[in-house]
Motif scaffolding. Structure first.
Motif, mmCIF file in Angstrom:
data_model
loop_
_atom_site.group_PDB
_atom_site.id
_atom_site.type_symbol
_atom_site.label_atom_id
_atom_site.label_comp_id
_atom_site.label_asym_id
_atom_site.label_seq_id
_atom_site.Cartn_x
_atom_site.Cartn_y
_atom_site.Cartn_z
ATOM 1 N N PHE A 189 0.854 -1.183 0.000
ATOM 2 C CA PHE A 189 0.000 0.000 0.000
ATOM 3 C C PHE A 189 0.890 1.233 0.000
ATOM 4 O O PHE A 189 2.115 1.143 0.196
ATOM 5 N N ILE A 190 0.289 2.390 -0.232
ATOM 6 C CA ILE A 190 0.987 3.667 -0.124
ATOM 7 C C ILE A 190 0.302 4.481 0.964
ATOM 8 O O ILE A 190 -0.916 4.661 0.933
ATOM 9 N N GLN A 191 1.086 4.933 1.928
ATOM 10 C CA GLN A 191 0.576 5.715 3.056
ATOM 11 C C GLN A 191 0.954 7.175 2.854
ATOM 12 O O GLN A 191 2.140 7.515 2.817
ATOM 13 N N TYR A 192 -0.058 8.020 2.699
ATOM 14 C CA TYR A 192 0.224 9.452 2.569
ATOM 15 C C TYR A 192 0.228 10.097 3.947
ATOM 16 O O TYR A 192 -0.601 9.806 4.797
ATOM 17 N N THR A 193 1.187 10.970 4.148
ATOM 18 C CA THR A 193 1.401 11.576 5.452
ATOM 19 C C THR A 193 1.731 13.046 5.286
ATOM 20 O O THR A 193 1.984 13.537 4.183
ATOM 21 N N SER A 194 1.700 13.804 6.378
ATOM 22 C CA SER A 194 2.102 15.212 6.440
ATOM 23 C C SER A 194 1.204 16.127 5.616
ATOM 24 O O SER A 194 1.574 17.255 5.331
ATOM 25 N N GLY A 195 0.020 15.655 5.271
ATOM 26 C CA GLY A 195 -0.873 16.496 4.495
ATOM 27 C C GLY A 195 -1.404 17.691 5.248
ATOM 28 O O GLY A 195 -1.845 18.666 4.649
ATOM 29 N N SER A 196 -1.369 17.634 6.585
ATOM 30 C CA SER A 196 -1.910 18.742 7.371
ATOM 31 C C SER A 196 -0.937 19.909 7.477
ATOM 32 O O SER A 196 -1.331 21.005 7.849
ATOM 33 N N VAL A 197 0.330 19.677 7.163
ATOM 34 C CA VAL A 197 1.321 20.753 7.293
ATOM 35 C C VAL A 197 1.993 21.074 5.968
ATOM 36 O O VAL A 197 2.844 21.943 5.903
ATOM 37 N N GLY A 198 1.642 20.386 4.909
ATOM 38 C CA GLY A 198 2.269 20.631 3.621
ATOM 39 C C GLY A 198 1.682 19.709 2.583
ATOM 40 O O GLY A 198 0.647 19.073 2.795
ATOM 41 N N THR A 199 2.322 19.645 1.446
ATOM 42 C CA THR A 199 1.856 18.759 0.381
ATOM 43 C C THR A 199 1.956 17.310 0.835
ATOM 44 O O THR A 199 2.992 16.893 1.354
ATOM 45 N N PRO A 200 0.888 16.518 0.673
ATOM 46 C CA PRO A 200 0.946 15.112 1.096
ATOM 47 C C PRO A 200 2.099 14.369 0.429
ATOM 48 O O PRO A 200 2.385 14.560 -0.743
ATOM 49 N N LYS A 201 2.750 13.538 1.225
ATOM 50 C CA LYS A 201 3.898 12.764 0.739
ATOM 51 C C LYS A 201 3.592 11.287 0.895
ATOM 52 O O LYS A 201 3.193 10.840 1.967
ATOM 53 N N GLY A 202 3.793 10.522 -0.173
ATOM 54 C CA GLY A 202 3.467 9.108 -0.154
ATOM 55 C C GLY A 202 4.635 8.241 0.271
ATOM 56 O O GLY A 202 5.743 8.396 -0.234
ATOM 57 N N VAL A 203 4.380 7.333 1.213
ATOM 58 C CA VAL A 203 5.369 6.355 1.659
ATOM 59 C C VAL A 203 4.966 4.998 1.084
ATOM 60 O O VAL A 203 3.872 4.493 1.368
ATOM 61 N N VAL A 204 5.814 4.424 0.252
ATOM 62 C CA VAL A 204 5.528 3.121 -0.348
ATOM 63 C C VAL A 204 5.934 2.035 0.645
ATOM 64 O O VAL A 204 7.106 1.903 1.000
ATOM 65 N N VAL A 205 4.962 1.270 1.100
ATOM 66 C CA VAL A 205 5.198 0.173 2.044
ATOM 67 C C VAL A 205 5.100 -1.140 1.280
ATOM 68 O O VAL A 205 4.048 -1.464 0.718
ATOM 69 N N THR A 206 6.187 -1.886 1.223
ATOM 70 C CA THR A 206 6.194 -3.156 0.502
ATOM 71 C C THR A 206 5.609 -4.270 1.382
ATOM 72 O O THR A 206 5.456 -4.117 2.598
ATOM 73 N N HIS A 207 5.313 -5.398 0.760
ATOM 74 C CA HIS A 207 4.847 -6.551 1.527
ATOM 75 C C HIS A 207 5.924 -7.000 2.517
ATOM 76 O O HIS A 207 5.604 -7.434 3.630
ATOM 77 N N GLY A 208 7.186 -6.892 2.119
ATOM 78 C CA GLY A 208 8.263 -7.224 3.047
ATOM 79 C C GLY A 208 8.297 -6.287 4.236
ATOM 80 O O GLY A 208 8.473 -6.724 5.386
ATOM 81 N N ASN A 209 8.139 -4.975 3.973
ATOM 82 C CA ASN A 209 8.064 -4.007 5.077
ATOM 83 C C ASN A 209 6.920 -4.350 6.016
ATOM 84 O O ASN A 209 7.076 -4.364 7.248
ATOM 85 N N LEU A 210 5.748 -4.606 5.438
ATOM 86 C CA LEU A 210 4.550 -4.871 6.241
ATOM 87 C C LEU A 210 4.706 -6.137 7.072
ATOM 88 O O LEU A 210 4.451 -6.132 8.290
ATOM 89 N N ASN A 211 5.156 -7.217 6.445
ATOM 90 C CA ASN A 211 5.301 -8.475 7.173
ATOM 91 C C ASN A 211 6.313 -8.357 8.295
ATOM 92 O O ASN A 211 6.096 -8.847 9.413
ATOM 93 N N SER A 212 7.436 -7.701 8.019
ATOM 94 C CA SER A 212 8.470 -7.545 9.035
ATOM 95 C C SER A 212 7.969 -6.712 10.207
ATOM 96 O O SER A 212 8.172 -7.069 11.372
ATOM 97 N N ASN A 213 7.286 -5.611 9.911
ATOM 98 C CA ASN A 213 6.826 -4.723 10.974
ATOM 99 C C ASN A 213 5.739 -5.376 11.808
ATOM 100 O O ASN A 213 5.746 -5.276 13.043
ATOM 101 N N VAL A 214 4.800 -6.050 11.164
ATOM 102 C CA VAL A 214 3.721 -6.703 11.898
ATOM 103 C C VAL A 214 4.270 -7.811 12.789
ATOM 104 O O VAL A 214 3.860 -7.954 13.954
ATOM 105 N N ARG A 215 5.208 -8.577 12.293
ATOM 106 C CA ARG A 215 5.779 -9.653 13.099
ATOM 107 C C ARG A 215 6.584 -9.098 14.270
ATOM 108 O O ARG A 215 6.586 -9.669 15.359
ATOM 109 N N MET A 216 7.240 -7.981 14.051
ATOM 110 C CA MET A 216 7.961 -7.342 15.146
ATOM 111 C C MET A 216 6.991 -6.889 16.234
ATOM 112 O O MET A 216 7.219 -7.093 17.421
ATOM 113 N N MET A 217 5.876 -6.293 15.821
ATOM 114 C CA MET A 217 4.908 -5.786 16.790
ATOM 115 C C MET A 217 4.252 -6.897 17.591
ATOM 116 O O MET A 217 3.871 -6.696 18.743
#
Length: 355
Positions: free
Chosen positions: A155-183
């Protein structure tokens, strides 16, 4: 991958509750079993494959509710890249959506039918689909899930839209799986029940509550953020009625609930089932944590249930949290700087940095 997790829970607990949406803490919820969630996800994904190509980017513009989560999973199933975006309610919200449309190069928008007319002027040449219409299309067969690699975007997570132009963070399946398993490593009980009012377009709501629940096979009970803001104790009442074990919230939620704790009578709520309240998204002050835990101790909340975490969308969500081996009381005696340097868990195999 998350679709593999979903398939496993369909097999192991198909008739068990997967998702439920509560308009209020005491109203009859709208719910889906794991089998029903799979069936609706697979059907919607099959239709999406007839409209889009794998790796196409699709904006998901929904209010809080089950339909968003089905659409998110359907995009994962179909090999698309979902982009959760807040439903615009004013001029600035519409400008934010238009900025994301320009930046993301998306191929379409998914929304509820009652939102499509409002979104058409914003979308321009981008196609807008009502999920209710897509879900009712006749199908001759259900397509199998599109295999995803660790390097493919989840997925792509857009952030910082409240203080400037929204910026997209590309989250890969590897990023997601690693982070969820860590949590979830060693931190969640075997029988998991989750409660979330955090918006699904926020990384805490999307990953910290939704994807964690999907990974662990725990029922996720959803509530609208506006319901919490209007009636903060509705969050705790929902925890009590569902016997929830885990939730993730921004720090301000604790203060709001503490303010209204005196309105409760003995026996009104039972928080003894709660094992972990992830406290993050904002600076955490121990006084606020202590006040919350003291205020709700008479209602079964165990000391140490509220645990501070640090995260940011640019790292999927989770970055650090206190060591499991050390008591929280030892962290509370440390300086804020020392606490922030604890357990840089995005690098679990490396030596902790020295400052």
């Amino acid at each position: 991958m998350i679709i593999d997790d979903l398939k496993r829970f369909v097999r192991d607990k198909g008739d068990g509750l997967a998702l439920a949406f509560h308009k209020t803490s005491d109203a009859q919820p709208t719910g889906l079993t794991w089998q029903a969630l799979w069936d609706r996800t697979a059907r919607l994904a099959t239709v999406l494959l007839s409209e889009f190509s794998p790796f196409d980017r699709v904006l998901l513009i929904f209010p809080q509710g089950i339909e968003f989560h089905i659409s998110q999973l359907a995009c994962n199933y179909a090999g698309l890249v979902p982009i959760p975006v807040p439903l615009p309610t004013n001029a600035s919200g519409k400008e934010r959506v238009q900025a994301i449309l320009r930046d993301s190069d998306c191929a379409g928008i998914l929304a509820l039918h009652n939102s499509t007319q409002e979104l058409l002027p914003i979308a321009g040449d981008v196609r807008v689909f009502a999920v209710e219409d897509l879900e009712t299309r006749p199908l001759s067969a259900i397509a199998p899930p599109i295999a995803a690699s660790d390097h493919d975007a989840a997925f792509i997570q857009y952030t910082s839209g409240s203080v400037g132009t929204p910026k997209g963070v590309v989250v890969t399946h590897g990023n997601l799986n690693s982070n969820v398993r860590m949590m979830t490593s060693g931190r969640i009980q075997p029988q998991n029940v989750f409660v979330s009012w955090v918006p699904h377009f926020h990384d805490m709501g999307l990953v910290g509550n939704f994807y964690v629940a999907m990974h662990l096979g725990g029922a996720l009970h959803l509530m609208d953020p506006g319901t919490f803001v209007r009636r903060p104790l509705s969050w705790l009442r929902l925890i009590s009625s569902t016997r929830a074990t885990s939730t993730a919230i921004p720090h301000f939620a604790l203060g709001l609930c503490t303010r209204f704790a005196r309105s409760l009578s003995p026996g009104d709520i039972d928080l003894s089932s709660m094992r972990l309240i992830v406290d993050s998204s904002e600076p955490v002050d121990w006084e606020g944590v202590d006040e919350f835990e003291r205020a709700f101790a008479p209602f079964g909340l165990a000391p140490g249930t509220v645990v501070p975490h640090y995260g940011l969308a640019e790292c999927t969500v989770m970055v650090s949290y206190p060591d499991r081996e050390r008591s929280l009381s030892s962290h509370r005696s440390m300086t804020p700087f020392e606490n922030n340097c604890l357990s840089i868990s995005m690098y679990p195999d490396r030596e902790r940095p020295r400052y």
